[in-house]
Design a protein around this motif. Structure first.
Motif, PDB file in Angstrom:
ATOM      1  N   VAL A 176       1.029  -1.172   0.149  1.00 36.05           N
ATOM      2  CA  VAL A 176      -0.120   0.047  -0.102  1.00 36.05           C
ATOM      3  C   VAL A 176       0.803   1.201  -0.053  1.00 36.05           C
ATOM      4  N   ARG A 177       0.520   2.356  -0.991  1.00 36.59           N
ATOM      5  CA  ARG A 177       1.348   3.358  -0.983  1.00 36.59           C
ATOM      6  C   ARG A 177       0.466   4.574  -0.333  1.00 36.59           C
ATOM      7  N   LYS A 178      -0.916   4.592  -0.295  1.00 34.53           N
ATOM      8  CA  LYS A 178      -1.589   5.531   0.218  1.00 34.53           C
ATOM      9  C   LYS A 178      -2.854   5.058   0.872  1.00 34.53           C
ATOM     10  N   VAL A 192       3.004  -1.807   4.034  1.00 36.97           N
ATOM     11  CA  VAL A 192       3.032  -0.597   3.121  1.00 36.97           C
ATOM     12  C   VAL A 192       4.670  -0.447   2.581  1.00 36.97           C
ATOM     13  N   VAL A 193       4.490   0.446   1.748  1.00 36.06           N
ATOM     14  CA  VAL A 193       5.739   0.533   0.855  1.00 36.06           C
ATOM     15  C   VAL A 193       6.369   1.924   1.209  1.00 36.06           C
ATOM     16  N   LYS A 194       7.822   2.264   0.947  1.00 32.38           N
ATOM     17  CA  LYS A 194       8.095   3.500   1.459  1.00 32.38           C
ATOM     18  C   LYS A 194       7.754   4.479   0.745  1.00 32.38           C
ATOM     19  N   GLU A 238      -4.354   2.517  -2.012  1.00 32.12           N
ATOM     20  CA  GLU A 238      -3.703   2.561  -3.423  1.00 32.12           C
ATOM     21  C   GLU A 238      -2.572   1.313  -3.174  1.00 32.12           C
ATOM     22  N   ARG A 239      -2.837   0.221  -4.099  1.00 34.27           N
ATOM     23  CA  ARG A 239      -1.711  -0.707  -3.822  1.00 34.27           C
ATOM     24  C   ARG A 239      -0.863  -0.632  -5.194  1.00 34.27           C
ATOM     25  N   ILE A 240       0.400  -0.650  -5.025  1.00 40.83           N
ATOM     26  CA  ILE A 240       1.376  -0.408  -6.053  1.00 40.83           C
ATOM     27  C   ILE A 240       1.351  -1.756  -6.704  1.00 40.83           C
ATOM     28  N   MET A 241       1.354  -1.657  -8.125  1.00 40.63           N
ATOM     29  CA  MET A 241       1.479  -2.927  -8.893  1.00 40.63           C
ATOM     30  C   MET A 241       2.685  -2.466 -10.128  1.00 40.63           C
TER      31      MET A 241
END
Lengths: 390, 261
Positions: B144-146, B178-180, B158-161
């Motif tokens: 997740v980025r947001k 979560v991602v950075k 929002e999931r980064i793909m």
């Protein structure tokens, strides 16, 4: 390696926090502020968020109660990276000390918590164009008018001037009483009749604002008087006893930063087929710099601890010694750092030329090195007079 | 809003040493820190609390010295911390770890969101976060980025793909990794550092959280490390050269072969 000065766990946290802010927030912007000569508000906000303004303020007014040592540790650590931006914090302490020293409960509660939070920065107004080392020569007056005082005159070279919200200002309330005719007042930015004059262009500490303060029939309520009428000079002297270690810390920080740069450069710079750090000429310079810095640190910390112990009434001699020694060491060390860098040290490509410019002020403000010597000698002789009477 | 953040204490090195005999990570003599991805998880939890109130509880499973990671998390804004620690938890793989963490979370109870870093910088499996969600039988979204709060019952993330991002809604309780890219973790303030040093950290052992002894530690870990190797580097795309016209033609041809145009 850092020598062991028996810092408490909380003092170590102060150092760590200041170091992180210095490296992550200040370092990327130090050239920018030096060149633009703007007041570093975005970094002041970072100091505030990290609680760095609060170290020396007592707990009952929103601080951490870590005394002069708490201030010294923050200022030293920040100044290792930049001695100019950090002045927003160090000069705030100078402006806040008169309130800490002479303020009544109401005044302390009104002004200190905002200073501890970094919501408001402060400034100290003693110097005038004709009254530098000789503060008693000031001509700014505060004439009593019922419940009010009316101020007229001007102060010059005021650090944080124009950007600070809270000012501690010295003025003559009784001309005929000389040194005992000076009083200290709290002024606020926005007081009617209180305005700002020109901003100085300086050799160094360019990220710090230095302005003239102008009082033109500035009318303030008597609740702004700090202590009693006539106590001004005593308040100023006690303030300097507490704040001069802050200047010493600034000098020590700058010197340490310059030594770090010089050692790193000497290890990398190759001439005659070897790093210049392998030459004895350079080694001896580095050895002297490192030794003097460590001696300066030991003297400063000992003075700060003595002040904080509260065991002695006045620490003018010790504060002056720390300020004299640290600032002179800073000047010598930064000059030698530029020397080790050679021609590169003279360019703005490397930070040592800025460190040398910034270091110079520490031998001048809050009393020149010569004034510190007067202070030390005077107190030294007084001590012997007292002893001989016993 | 009650938020539980799961963190891991990892060695503070980017190139982790591996014992060639056992295939395990060498941890001796290396300074320990919070897994960098977990710092984003803590920060995000604290930001949500700052917006809507509630509390952030940070948990970790590890030996007694993992307490320092929890104190660090407290200095970064978490309100409470639990150390899940028991000799019998030692040697756990991702399955046993997920089980133990989920048991501790059940014990703590009353949570809306669980946040984890996307993976740990030592093992890099990215399995424990989703594993915990499965064992708790709650939804999860990884990478997740947001995070956007829709109400006190649901969330949109929002999931980064690899080719963009997915917009996903989830009811509470839910687990997110979560991602950075999600935030920029704050520098701990002096006040929060001082608070973190004095804070009480409760230790949850096996008996307290009531775990099945067969599912924890080495006994509950079916994973066998056969071999450790560096995966081959992925191609970074195709390069076309020549003059502009030739490149354009070659590019369009290739894209149409791939069915993109």
């Amino acid at each position: 390696m850092v020598m062991d000065y028996m810092l408490s766990e909380e003092e170590q946290m102060i150092v760590e926090t200041a170091r992180t802010i210095a490296l992550e927030k200040m370092k990327p912007l130090r050239e920018y502020y030096d060149e633009k000569e703007e007041f570093p508000w975005d970094i002041v906000k970072e100091f505030a968020k990290a609680d760095l303004f609060a170290t020396y303020i007592p707990e009952e007014y929103g601080g951490f109660g870590k005394g002069v040592m708490g201030l010294v540790l923050v200022v030293e650590e920040l100044c290792k990276v930049d001695g100019a931006i950090s002045l927003s914090l160090a000069a705030t302490a100078l402006g806040a000390f008169p309130i800490l020293i002479a303020g009544n409960e109401e005044q302390k509660k009104k002004y200190l918590p905002d200073i501890a939070l970094g919501k408001k920065i402060a400034a100290f107004g003693l110097t005038e164009s004709g009254a530098g080392s000789d503060a008693t020569g000031m001509t700014t007056t505060a004439i009593k008018d019922g419940d009010y005082y009316i101020l007229n005159g001007a102060k010059c070279f005021i650090t944080n001037g124009g950007d600070a919200e809270t000012y501690t200002i010295f003025a003559k309330t009784n001309h005929s009483r000389g040194a005992r005719g000076i009083s200290c007042f709290i002024l606020e930015k926005g007081d009617i009749g209180f305005s700002f004059g020109k901003k100085e262009k300086k050799m160094g500490i360019k990220a710090s604002s230095t302005r003239e303060l102008i009082f033109n029939n500035c009318k303030i309520h008597r609740c702004r008087l700090l202590g009693r009428e006539g106590q001004g000079l005593m308040i100023a002297q006690t303030t300097l006893d507490n704040s001069r270690p802050g200047v010493a810390a600034q000098a020590l920080g700058i010197a340490t930063g310059a030594l770090n740069e010089a050692v790193n450069y000497a290890r990398k710079r190759v001439q005659f087929g070897q790093p210049i750090a392998s030459f004895q000429a350079i080694q001896h310079m580095l050895a002297e710099m490192a030794t003097e810095i460590e001696a300066a640190r030991a003297l400063l910390y000992a003075s700060a601890r003595m002040i904080d112990s509260g065991k002695v009434k006045r620490t003018s001699k010790e504060s002056a010694m720390a300020k004299l020694f640290c600032s002179e060491v800073a000047m010598k060390v930064t000059i030698n750092a530029v020397q080790i860098f050679g021609g590169y040290g003279y360019t703005k490509e490397y930070p040592v030329e800025k460190m040398m410019r910034d270091a110079k002020i520490t031998t001048l403000y809050e009393g020149t090195s010569q004034i510190q010597k007067n202070e030390i000698a005077l107190n030294l002789i007084k001590e012997y007079v007292t002893k001989s009477k016993l | 809003m009650n938020i539980i953040v799961c963190i891991k204490q990892v060695p503070s090195v980017t190139n982790v040493q591996i014992d060639p005999k056992t295939g395990r990570l060498k941890r001796d003599g290396v300074e320990s820190v919070i897994n960098p991805f977990d710092e984003y998880a803590i920060e995000e939890g604290v930001r949500i609390r700052e917006k809507v109130g509630g509390k952030v509880i940070v948990i970790t499973m590890g030996p007694p010295q993992a307490e320092s990671a929890l104190r660090e998390a407290l200095s970064r804004g978490a309100d409470e911390a639990f150390l899940i620690s028991d000799r019998t938890f030692g040697g756990a793989d991702t399955l046993a770890t997920s089980y133990t963490l989920s048991s501790a979370i059940k014990f703590i109870g009353n949570y809306d969101i669980i946040i984890c870093g996307k993976q740990a910088s030592d093992g890099n499996t990215a399995q424990v976060g989703p594993g915990v969600a499965e064992m708790l039988n709650i939804p999860h979204v990884a990478y997740v980025r947001k995070i956007e709060l829709l109400s006190d019952k649901s969330i949109r993330v929002e999931r980064i793909m690899e080719d963009g991002y997915d917009l996903i809604e989830s009811p509470f309780p839910t687990l997110l990794t979560v991602v950075k890219e999600i935030n920029n973790p704050r520098i701990p303030s002096l006040r929060s550092k001082m608070f973190s040093k004095k804070a009480f950290i409760r230790i949850l052992d096996a008996a307290t959280i009531g775990v099945d002894a067969k599912k924890i530690g080495l006994n509950g870990s079916p994973t066998q490390v056969m071999k450790i190797f560096t995966p081959p580097q992925r191609n970074c795309g195709e390069k076309f050269s020549g003059d502009a016209k030739d490149i354009a033609v070659a590019l369009v041809r290739r894209l149409s072969e791939l069915g993109i145009v």
